[in-house]
Design a protein around this motif. Structure first.
Motif, PDB file in Angstrom:
ATOM      1  N   ALA A   1     -12.870 -15.929  -5.760  1.00  0.00           N
ATOM      2  CA  ALA A   1     -12.823 -17.348  -5.673  1.00  0.00           C
ATOM      3  C   ALA A   1     -12.341 -18.297  -6.477  1.00  0.00           C
ATOM      4  CB  ALA A   1     -13.960 -17.852  -4.852  1.00  0.00           C
ATOM      5  N   SER A   2     -11.125 -18.174  -7.133  1.00  0.00           N
ATOM      6  CA  SER A   2     -11.021 -18.906  -8.516  1.00  0.00           C
ATOM      7  C   SER A   2     -10.973 -20.471  -8.100  1.00  0.00           C
ATOM      8  CB  SER A   2      -9.623 -18.763  -9.021  1.00  0.00           C
ATOM      9  OG  SER A   2      -9.296 -19.588 -10.007  1.00  0.00           O
ATOM     10  N   GLY A   3     -11.731 -21.246  -9.194  1.00  0.00           N
ATOM     11  CA  GLY A   3     -11.704 -22.567  -8.821  1.00  0.00           C
ATOM     12  C   GLY A   3     -10.427 -23.222  -9.527  1.00  0.00           C
ATOM     13  N   GLY A   4      -9.306 -22.548 -10.101  1.00  0.00           N
ATOM     14  CA  GLY A   4      -8.051 -23.232 -10.582  1.00  0.00           C
ATOM     15  C   GLY A   4      -8.715 -23.639 -11.999  1.00  0.00           C
ATOM     16  N   ARG A   5      -7.731 -24.730 -12.354  1.00  0.00           N
ATOM     17  CA  ARG A   5      -7.838 -25.272 -13.770  1.00  0.00           C
ATOM     18  C   ARG A   5      -8.230 -24.181 -14.884  1.00  0.00           C
ATOM     19  NH1 ARG A   5     -12.817 -28.618 -11.577  1.00  0.00           N
ATOM     20  NH2 ARG A   5     -12.531 -27.093 -10.075  1.00  0.00           N
ATOM     21  N   ASP A   6      -9.014 -24.172 -15.637  1.00  0.00           N
ATOM     22  CA  ASP A   6      -9.338 -23.124 -16.669  1.00  0.00           C
ATOM     23  C   ASP A   6     -10.468 -21.900 -16.519  1.00  0.00           C
ATOM     24  OD1 ASP A   6     -11.367 -25.166 -16.577  1.00  0.00           O
ATOM     25  OD2 ASP A   6     -11.824 -25.131 -18.604  1.00  0.00           O
ATOM     26  N   GLN A   7     -10.345 -21.622 -15.183  1.00  0.00           N
ATOM     27  CA  GLN A   7     -11.217 -20.540 -14.520  1.00  0.00           C
ATOM     28  C   GLN A   7     -11.237 -19.115 -15.419  1.00  0.00           C
ATOM     29  OE1 GLN A   7     -13.441 -20.402 -11.208  1.00  0.00           O
ATOM     30  NE2 GLN A   7     -13.940 -19.222 -12.999  1.00  0.00           N
ATOM     31  N   SER A   8     -12.277 -19.104 -16.068  1.00  0.00           N
ATOM     32  CA  SER A   8     -12.660 -17.970 -16.661  1.00  0.00           C
ATOM     33  C   SER A   8     -13.117 -16.961 -16.076  1.00  0.00           C
ATOM     34  CB  SER A   8     -13.351 -18.341 -18.248  1.00  0.00           C
ATOM     35  OG  SER A   8     -14.871 -18.723 -17.794  1.00  0.00           O
ATOM     36  N   PHE A   9     -13.300 -15.625 -16.500  1.00  0.00           N
ATOM     37  CA  PHE A   9     -13.712 -14.367 -16.071  1.00  0.00           C
ATOM     38  C   PHE A   9     -13.808 -13.335 -16.930  1.00  0.00           C
ATOM     39  CE2 PHE A   9      -9.603 -13.473 -15.358  1.00  0.00           C
ATOM     40  CZ  PHE A   9      -9.288 -12.072 -15.514  1.00  0.00           C
ATOM     41  N   SER A  10     -14.578 -12.360 -16.778  1.00  0.00           N
ATOM     42  CA  SER A  10     -14.754 -11.260 -17.782  1.00  0.00           C
ATOM     43  C   SER A  10     -13.870 -10.020 -17.106  1.00  0.00           C
ATOM     44  CB  SER A  10     -16.128 -10.848 -18.003  1.00  0.00           C
ATOM     45  OG  SER A  10     -16.784 -11.736 -18.550  1.00  0.00           O
ATOM     46  N   LEU A  11     -12.976  -9.425 -18.025  1.00  0.00           N
ATOM     47  CA  LEU A  11     -12.131  -8.278 -17.536  1.00  0.00           C
ATOM     48  C   LEU A  11     -12.558  -7.131 -18.218  1.00  0.00           C
ATOM     49  CD1 LEU A  11      -9.702  -7.351 -16.191  1.00  0.00           C
ATOM     50  CD2 LEU A  11      -8.381  -7.960 -18.365  1.00  0.00           C
ATOM     51  N   PHE A  12     -12.964  -6.035 -17.386  1.00  0.00           N
ATOM     52  CA  PHE A  12     -13.485  -4.872 -17.899  1.00  0.00           C
ATOM     53  C   PHE A  12     -12.182  -3.641 -18.145  1.00  0.00           C
ATOM     54  CE2 PHE A  12     -17.226  -6.835 -16.557  1.00  0.00           C
ATOM     55  CZ  PHE A  12     -18.159  -6.668 -17.492  1.00  0.00           C
ATOM     56  N   LEU A  13     -11.751  -3.045 -19.043  1.00  0.00           N
ATOM     57  CA  LEU A  13     -10.802  -2.198 -19.340  1.00  0.00           C
ATOM     58  C   LEU A  13     -11.247  -0.788 -19.779  1.00  0.00           C
ATOM     59  CD1 LEU A  13      -8.609  -4.661 -21.558  1.00  0.00           C
ATOM     60  CD2 LEU A  13      -8.307  -4.234 -18.892  1.00  0.00           C
ATOM     61  N   PRO A  14     -10.549   0.158 -19.490  1.00  0.00           N
ATOM     62  CA  PRO A  14     -10.841   1.466 -19.715  1.00  0.00           C
ATOM     63  C   PRO A  14     -10.489   1.803 -21.377  1.00  0.00           C
ATOM     64  CG  PRO A  14      -8.980   1.575 -18.540  1.00  0.00           C
ATOM     65  CD  PRO A  14      -9.429   0.342 -18.445  1.00  0.00           C
TER      66      PRO A  14
END
Length: 284
Positions: free
Chosen positions: A39-52
């Motif tokens: 549920a992105s709030g738009g604007r500068d919505q940040s999150f953590s991305l996990f990569l292999p």
């Protein structure tokens, strides 16, 4: 996988497609049914991305619920646990569920002076079907949205380098019609300049940084003529530069410090792993 709290959750996803935006930027589109709940709030919505890691089919995450997930992740050997990096949502679609993320590919060109980090290397080689996990918002009004202008702001001022370019794009997409926005964006190559649009009245100034030269954002802002009225300023990029920009606005321009939002997306000489450990009060 269960969530950190009601506000956030883990969302397994996979690469749908990639598109090169310029010498520095690559857009990766992630898809998957789990993203219906992102549920992105738009604007500068940040999150953590996990990569292999190379050779892994999917990122390795511990089965840990609640606030303890970070310590559990840190307890996994570094060469095995998922690579974790912070990113901004550039765009989101609901049908099919997709989230777009722009990666800065620093160090992936043989001519670059510094080696690429693990996320840039992963993105440069990403192919459809590659598996990832997003730790992001389960509700749109969440703490990871930093751009929150007050209703009485007369205009918006944005200053950023290429690492915050996706956030600038998201902010301009979100701005209500008629909002005046003055924007300065610094990129390492003229071919990285993008067409940014939105409903607001936007004036964008692009700065091209010479290789090995310091940021030109502070000089550009000092020389700028700002309109009358009270601004809301949003500053993002290298930590030291962002602090100088804020100091200029507050001390030299007299802008109310409560009307300045500033975020260090990276810090010269420090990896994100180190910055995360500092934020959580753990040894690097």
């Amino acid at each position: 996988m269960t969530g950190q709290a009601q506000e956030y959750d883990f969302f397994p996803a996979q690469v749908v497609r990639t598109r090169r935006l310029g010498p520095t930027m690559l857009r990766v589109t992630f898809g998957g049914e789990a993203l219906h709940g992102f549920a992105s709030g738009g604007r500068d919505q940040s999150f953590s991305l996990f990569l292999p890691h190379p050779g892994q089919e999917a990122p390795l995450l511990p089965h840990q619920e609640g606030e303890g997930w970070f310590r559990a992740w840190r307890a996994v050997p570094e060469q095995e646990r998922a690579v974790m990096r912070s990113y901004t949502v550039r765009a989101q679609r609901s049908s099919p569920p997709e989230v777009e993320v722009d990666f800065a590919l620093h160090g992936t060109d043989p001519a670059d002076h510094a080696p690429a980090g693990p996320a840039a290397r992963w993105a440069a080689d990403a192919e459809p079907g590659a598996r990832v996990v997003l730790l992001g918002p389960a509700v749109a009004d969440n703490r990871s949205v930093g751009f929150r202008p007050p209703a009485d702001a007369d205009f918006v001022l944005l200053a950023a380098d290429e690492t915050a370019l996706p956030a600038v794009g998201g902010i301009l997409d979100w701005l209500p019609a008629g909002t005046r926005a003055l924007v300065w964006i610094e990129v390492p190559d003229a071919a990285d300049v993008q067409e940014l649009t939105g409903a607001g009245e936007v004036d964008v100034t692009w700065l091209i940084r010479e290789p090995g030269s310091p940021s030109g954002l502070l000089t550009a802002l000092r020389e700028a003529e700002l309109p009358a009225g009270a601004p809301y300023a949003w500053l993002a990029g290298e930590s030291g530069t962002v602090k100088e920009l804020r100091r200029h606005l507050v001390r030299e321009r007299g802008v109310d410090k409560r009307a300045v939002s500033f975020t260090g997306y990276w810090r010269r000489g420090a990896s994100e792993d180190r910055l995360r450990a500092e934020a959580y009060g753990e040894p690097a």
